[in-house]
Motif scaffolding. Sequence first.
Motif, PDB file in Angstrom:
ATOM      1  N   ALA A  31       0.855  -1.197   0.000  1.00 56.41           N
ATOM      2  CA  ALA A  31       0.000   0.000   0.000  1.00 56.41           C
ATOM      3  C   ALA A  31       0.885   1.238   0.000  1.00 56.41           C
ATOM      4  CB  ALA A  31      -0.899  -0.008   1.234  1.00 56.41           C
ATOM      5  N   GLU A  32       0.882   1.957  -1.110  1.00 52.18           N
ATOM      6  CA  GLU A  32       1.646   3.200  -1.173  1.00 52.18           C
ATOM      7  C   GLU A  32       0.733   4.318  -0.694  1.00 52.18           C
ATOM      8  OE1 GLU A  32       4.786   2.353  -4.745  1.00 52.18           O
ATOM      9  OE2 GLU A  32       2.855   3.178  -5.324  1.00 52.18           O
ATOM     10  N   LEU A  33       0.941   4.754   0.547  1.00 49.83           N
ATOM     11  CA  LEU A  33      -0.005   5.678   1.167  1.00 49.83           C
ATOM     12  C   LEU A  33       0.110   7.091   0.611  1.00 49.83           C
ATOM     13  CD1 LEU A  33       0.208   4.516   4.894  1.00 49.83           C
ATOM     14  CD2 LEU A  33      -1.479   3.879   3.160  1.00 49.83           C
ATOM     15  N   THR A  34       1.277   7.425   0.098  1.00 54.93           N
ATOM     16  CA  THR A  34       1.503   8.768  -0.431  1.00 54.93           C
ATOM     17  C   THR A  34       2.730   8.745  -1.324  1.00 54.93           C
ATOM     18  OG1 THR A  34       1.983  11.062   0.176  1.00 54.93           O
ATOM     19  CG2 THR A  34       2.942   9.379   1.579  1.00 54.93           C
ATOM     20  N   HIS A  35       2.846   9.716  -2.219  1.00 51.14           N
ATOM     21  CA  HIS A  35       4.105   9.887  -2.959  1.00 51.14           C
ATOM     22  C   HIS A  35       4.960  10.984  -2.336  1.00 51.14           C
ATOM     23  CE1 HIS A  35       2.803   7.813  -6.983  1.00 51.14           C
ATOM     24  NE2 HIS A  35       3.328   6.973  -6.127  1.00 51.14           N
ATOM     25  N   ARG A  36       4.412  11.687  -1.321  1.00 53.37           N
ATOM     26  CA  ARG A  36       5.192  12.737  -0.671  1.00 53.37           C
ATOM     27  C   ARG A  36       6.359  12.113   0.088  1.00 53.37           C
ATOM     28  NH1 ARG A  36       0.999  15.287   3.070  1.00 53.37           N
ATOM     29  NH2 ARG A  36      -0.141  13.351   2.691  1.00 53.37           N
ATOM     30  N   CYS A  37       7.514  12.752   0.056  1.00 52.67           N
ATOM     31  CA  CYS A  37       8.693  12.205   0.738  1.00 52.67           C
ATOM     32  C   CYS A  37       9.719  13.307   0.951  1.00 52.67           C
ATOM     33  CB  CYS A  37       9.315  11.086  -0.110  1.00 52.67           C
ATOM     34  SG  CYS A  37      10.731  10.281   0.691  1.00 52.67           S
ATOM     35  N   PRO A  38      10.319  13.374   2.151  1.00 56.35           N
ATOM     36  CA  PRO A  38      11.349  14.393   2.392  1.00 56.35           C
ATOM     37  C   PRO A  38      12.681  14.049   1.715  1.00 56.35           C
ATOM     38  CG  PRO A  38      11.027  13.035   4.344  1.00 56.35           C
ATOM     39  CD  PRO A  38      10.010  12.585   3.342  1.00 56.35           C
ATOM     40  N   LEU A  39      12.840  12.785   1.308  1.00 57.34           N
ATOM     41  CA  LEU A  39      14.070  12.405   0.616  1.00 57.34           C
ATOM     42  C   LEU A  39      13.906  12.617  -0.888  1.00 57.34           C
ATOM     43  CD1 LEU A  39      14.654  11.186   3.379  1.00 57.34           C
ATOM     44  CD2 LEU A  39      15.537   9.153   2.254  1.00 57.34           C
ATOM     45  N   GLN A  40      15.038  12.631  -1.602  1.00 57.93           N
ATOM     46  CA  GLN A  40      14.988  12.871  -3.049  1.00 57.93           C
ATOM     47  C   GLN A  40      15.823  11.834  -3.801  1.00 57.93           C
ATOM     48  OE1 GLN A  40      15.315  17.221  -4.029  1.00 57.93           O
ATOM     49  NE2 GLN A  40      16.574  17.223  -2.180  1.00 57.93           N
ATOM     50  N   CYS A  41      15.838  10.598  -3.308  1.00 56.56           N
ATOM     51  CA  CYS A  41      16.727   9.570  -3.866  1.00 56.56           C
ATOM     52  C   CYS A  41      16.590   9.469  -5.385  1.00 56.56           C
ATOM     53  CB  CYS A  41      16.422   8.215  -3.252  1.00 56.56           C
ATOM     54  SG  CYS A  41      16.503   8.243  -1.457  1.00 56.56           S
ATOM     55  N   ASP A  49       5.911  10.873 -12.851  1.00 60.44           N
ATOM     56  CA  ASP A  49       4.733  11.712 -12.595  1.00 60.44           C
ATOM     57  C   ASP A  49       4.127  11.301 -11.256  1.00 60.44           C
ATOM     58  OD1 ASP A  49       4.769  13.259 -14.908  1.00 60.44           O
ATOM     59  OD2 ASP A  49       3.843  11.631 -16.059  1.00 60.44           O
ATOM     60  N   LEU A  50       4.464  12.040 -10.211  1.00 63.49           N
ATOM     61  CA  LEU A  50       4.019  11.669  -8.868  1.00 63.49           C
ATOM     62  C   LEU A  50       2.578  12.122  -8.628  1.00 63.49           C
ATOM     63  CD1 LEU A  50       7.338  12.747  -7.122  1.00 63.49           C
ATOM     64  CD2 LEU A  50       6.546  10.398  -7.415  1.00 63.49           C
ATOM     65  N   GLU A  51       1.856  11.327  -7.815  1.00 61.46           N
ATOM     66  CA  GLU A  51       0.484  11.712  -7.458  1.00 61.46           C
ATOM     67  C   GLU A  51       0.522  12.733  -6.320  1.00 61.46           C
ATOM     68  OE1 GLU A  51      -1.595   8.055  -6.591  1.00 61.46           O
ATOM     69  OE2 GLU A  51      -1.659   7.463  -8.697  1.00 61.46           O
ATOM     70  N   ARG A  52      -0.296  13.764  -6.436  1.00 63.28           N
ATOM     71  CA  ARG A  52      -0.317  14.857  -5.461  1.00 63.28           C
ATOM     72  C   ARG A  52      -1.125  14.490  -4.222  1.00 63.28           C
ATOM     73  NH1 ARG A  52       3.069  19.226  -7.171  1.00 63.28           N
ATOM     74  NH2 ARG A  52       3.528  18.609  -9.307  1.00 63.28           N
ATOM     75  N   ALA A  53      -0.872  15.233  -3.126  1.00 63.43           N
ATOM     76  CA  ALA A  53      -1.541  14.957  -1.851  1.00 63.43           C
ATOM     77  C   ALA A  53      -3.060  14.954  -1.991  1.00 63.43           C
ATOM     78  CB  ALA A  53      -1.106  15.985  -0.812  1.00 63.43           C
ATOM     79  N   GLY A  54      -3.591  15.887  -2.819  1.00 63.67           N
ATOM     80  CA  GLY A  54      -5.034  16.012  -2.960  1.00 63.67           C
ATOM     81  C   GLY A  54      -5.701  14.787  -3.586  1.00 63.67           C
ATOM     82  N   GLN A  55      -4.913  13.960  -4.279  1.00 68.13           N
ATOM     83  CA  GLN A  55      -5.475  12.772  -4.923  1.00 68.13           C
ATOM     84  C   GLN A  55      -5.496  11.553  -3.989  1.00 68.13           C
ATOM     85  OE1 GLN A  55      -2.306  13.506  -8.071  1.00 68.13           O
ATOM     86  NE2 GLN A  55      -3.826  12.437  -9.298  1.00 68.13           N
ATOM     87  N   ASN A 267      -0.112  -3.833  -5.981  1.00 67.48           N
ATOM     88  CA  ASN A 267       0.019  -2.746  -5.029  1.00 67.48           C
ATOM     89  C   ASN A 267      -1.040  -1.702  -5.312  1.00 67.48           C
ATOM     90  OD1 ASN A 267       1.461  -1.516  -7.217  1.00 67.48           O
ATOM     91  ND2 ASN A 267       2.306  -0.084  -5.725  1.00 67.48           N
ATOM     92  N   ILE A 268      -1.277  -0.870  -4.315  1.00 72.75           N
ATOM     93  CA  ILE A 268      -2.304   0.156  -4.419  1.00 72.75           C
ATOM     94  C   ILE A 268      -1.604   1.504  -4.349  1.00 72.75           C
ATOM     95  CG2 ILE A 268      -4.403   1.091  -3.375  1.00 72.75           C
ATOM     96  CD1 ILE A 268      -4.942  -1.721  -2.281  1.00 72.75           C
ATOM     97  N   SER A 269      -1.834   2.343  -5.346  1.00 70.44           N
ATOM     98  CA  SER A 269      -1.159   3.643  -5.419  1.00 70.44           C
ATOM     99  C   SER A 269      -1.838   4.615  -4.453  1.00 70.44           C
ATOM    100  CB  SER A 269      -1.196   4.166  -6.854  1.00 70.44           C
ATOM    101  OG  SER A 269      -2.422   4.814  -7.096  1.00 70.44           O
ATOM    102  N   PRO A 270      -1.204   5.747  -4.179  1.00 65.52           N
ATOM    103  CA  PRO A 270      -1.800   6.698  -3.223  1.00 65.52           C
ATOM    104  C   PRO A 270      -3.240   7.072  -3.561  1.00 65.52           C
ATOM    105  CG  PRO A 270       0.449   7.352  -3.705  1.00 65.52           C
ATOM    106  CD  PRO A 270       0.137   6.198  -4.625  1.00 65.52           C
ATOM    107  N   SER A 271      -3.584   7.142  -4.851  1.00 62.60           N
ATOM    108  CA  SER A 271      -4.953   7.518  -5.216  1.00 62.60           C
ATOM    109  C   SER A 271      -5.860   6.295  -5.380  1.00 62.60           C
ATOM    110  CB  SER A 271      -4.931   8.309  -6.526  1.00 62.60           C
ATOM    111  OG  SER A 271      -4.603   7.448  -7.609  1.00 62.60           O
ATOM    112  N   GLY A 272      -5.346   5.100  -5.062  1.00 66.85           N
ATOM    113  CA  GLY A 272      -6.205   3.919  -5.042  1.00 66.85           C
ATOM    114  C   GLY A 272      -6.143   3.041  -6.286  1.00 66.85           C
ATOM    115  N   PHE A 288      -5.335   1.878 -15.347  1.00 67.42           N
ATOM    116  CA  PHE A 288      -5.501   1.056 -14.152  1.00 67.42           C
ATOM    117  C   PHE A 288      -6.758   1.460 -13.400  1.00 67.42           C
ATOM    118  CE2 PHE A 288      -0.935   0.862 -15.033  1.00 67.42           C
ATOM    119  CZ  PHE A 288      -0.760  -0.512 -15.065  1.00 67.42           C
ATOM    120  N   ASP A 289      -7.457   0.461 -12.857  1.00 63.09           N
ATOM    121  CA  ASP A 289      -8.702   0.730 -12.128  1.00 63.09           C
ATOM    122  C   ASP A 289      -8.417   1.107 -10.683  1.00 63.09           C
ATOM    123  OD1 ASP A 289     -10.872   0.158 -14.082  1.00 63.09           O
ATOM    124  OD2 ASP A 289      -9.821  -1.769 -14.200  1.00 63.09           O
ATOM    125  N   SER A 290      -9.323   1.920 -10.112  1.00 65.37           N
ATOM    126  CA  SER A 290      -9.145   2.417  -8.753  1.00 65.37           C
ATOM    127  C   SER A 290     -10.132   1.770  -7.786  1.00 65.37           C
ATOM    128  CB  SER A 290      -9.355   3.931  -8.733  1.00 65.37           C
ATOM    129  OG  SER A 290      -9.433   4.391  -7.396  1.00 65.37           O
TER     130      SER A 290
END
Lengths: 392, 105
Positions: A31-41, A49-55, A267-272, A288-290
């Motif tokens: 389960a990928e709960l978010t794409h937000r991350c303080p690291l920049q590996c 193309d990262l999913e935004r917090a609002g999604q 796996n499930i992306s942050p937006s489902g 992909f279906d949500s």
Amino acid sequence: MSETGVTRIESGIAPVAPVARDHVIPLAVLAELTHRCPLQCPYCSNPVDLERAGQELTTDEWRKTLTELAQIGVLQIHFSGGEPTVRKDLAEIVRHANDVGLYTNLITSAVLLTREKLKDLADAGLSHIQISFQGSETIVADRVAGLAKSHDKKIQVARWARELDLPLTVNAVMHRQNLHQLSDVIQMAVDLDADRLEVANVQYYGWALKNRAALMPTLQQIEDCTRIVEDAQTRLKGTLAIDYVVPDYYAIRPKKCMGGWGRQFFNISPSGKVLPCHAAETITGLAFDSVRDHSIAWIWENSEALNRYRGTGWMPEPCRSCDHREEDFGGCRCQAFALTGDAGNTDPACALSPLHEGIFKTAEREAAEGASQFIYRNFSGGTREEDVINRA
Amino acid sequence: MTTRTRNVTIGEASRPALPRHVKFRFDETRQAWVILAPERVLAPDETAVEVLQLCDGERTVSDMVDRLAAKYAADRKDIGADVIAMLQDLADKGFLADKGAVSHE
């Protein structure tokens, strides 16, 4: 029993292995709960193309999703990201997963955790924690992470985890610019009283593909790496379990990626979105279906994207007539797409792919040229390392 | 205070228990008992299930063996060797704690 895929050995306890069927309900889901991350590996496995917090799915949506997962027979849940501890509702989500009977694992960079937050997670029923490390000491590790003081924080959190009786896995992602620290990374895992160490060489899609020239190890490094890991596996038996992933650019046969597309894992992306692996969105043209629109059971059976590369019917030559087609399922679809432009081609990591030799030569050349500048992962499509330094 | 799960040696006096990171439960979907551990799902057979149900951190291995030997009217020595081997296998994976062990730490 045989149809469930449970195997047995004389000693009485055996790993649960999937049967040779088109697809089964996964034992574990990411389960990928978010794409937000303080690291920049620069090798991040998230899509460019990262999913935004609002999604992102809400707490209630995750609760519903976790309940569904448990109901269809999933046994373990890995909470990942991005950085899952960015979510303020993480302990709540973990507690719900635990309540519905899922075995919970947290895959984290650890830099946002405090002892109190970690204790909240342990109290919520967290069963296991995996902490990623970018090297064995601050200079290399903080540069790779693109975050000052991150390494020291990780060491601190790892110690707290053991104090709280949480079993610890150290995840070490290795590449040309940190492989010289491998022996020290192994010793670090022992010193941290870790139970497991994952030595995972970078896999090249998404951000890692953007940074391939800066990350690709030399053949000599890979040979040394394999020898060091094998020695440690023998020496540390009973103390530290070590799992090892080699970069498939230097392989003869492709990896059985995810055990086969849509076969035993999702796996499930942050937006489902329900994906066959964490990198699948790098393949353009697949819808992909949500979990927002359908039940997970429905998606697992009916998703057009999941069905697209299931089994062997989709395969072109040389896969179609290959004796290994059910051993490796043609390798990795994301890598085939990234390197050939068509996810339906044979993964060029396979020696039977007409592109294999060219790729091996490219890898060798990039490793030898020794470009060291990173493009850091972020929401604006990446930032070159020199620009980061200039700005600072 | 952490539960010691490394270098555990199982003997007749051991009082085995599952540590908090190892869950032993019935899986309704697959209609089978499973052991859930970090990155692992294991399938115990019927004998192993019976032994694991007795692992409460109170009972000694010796008690368990007596009980199973009586139940199956089997040779105590054979049962004992099987039970210890099975539990040692789990202990070697780091999936078993011994509440009866004298701490060396």
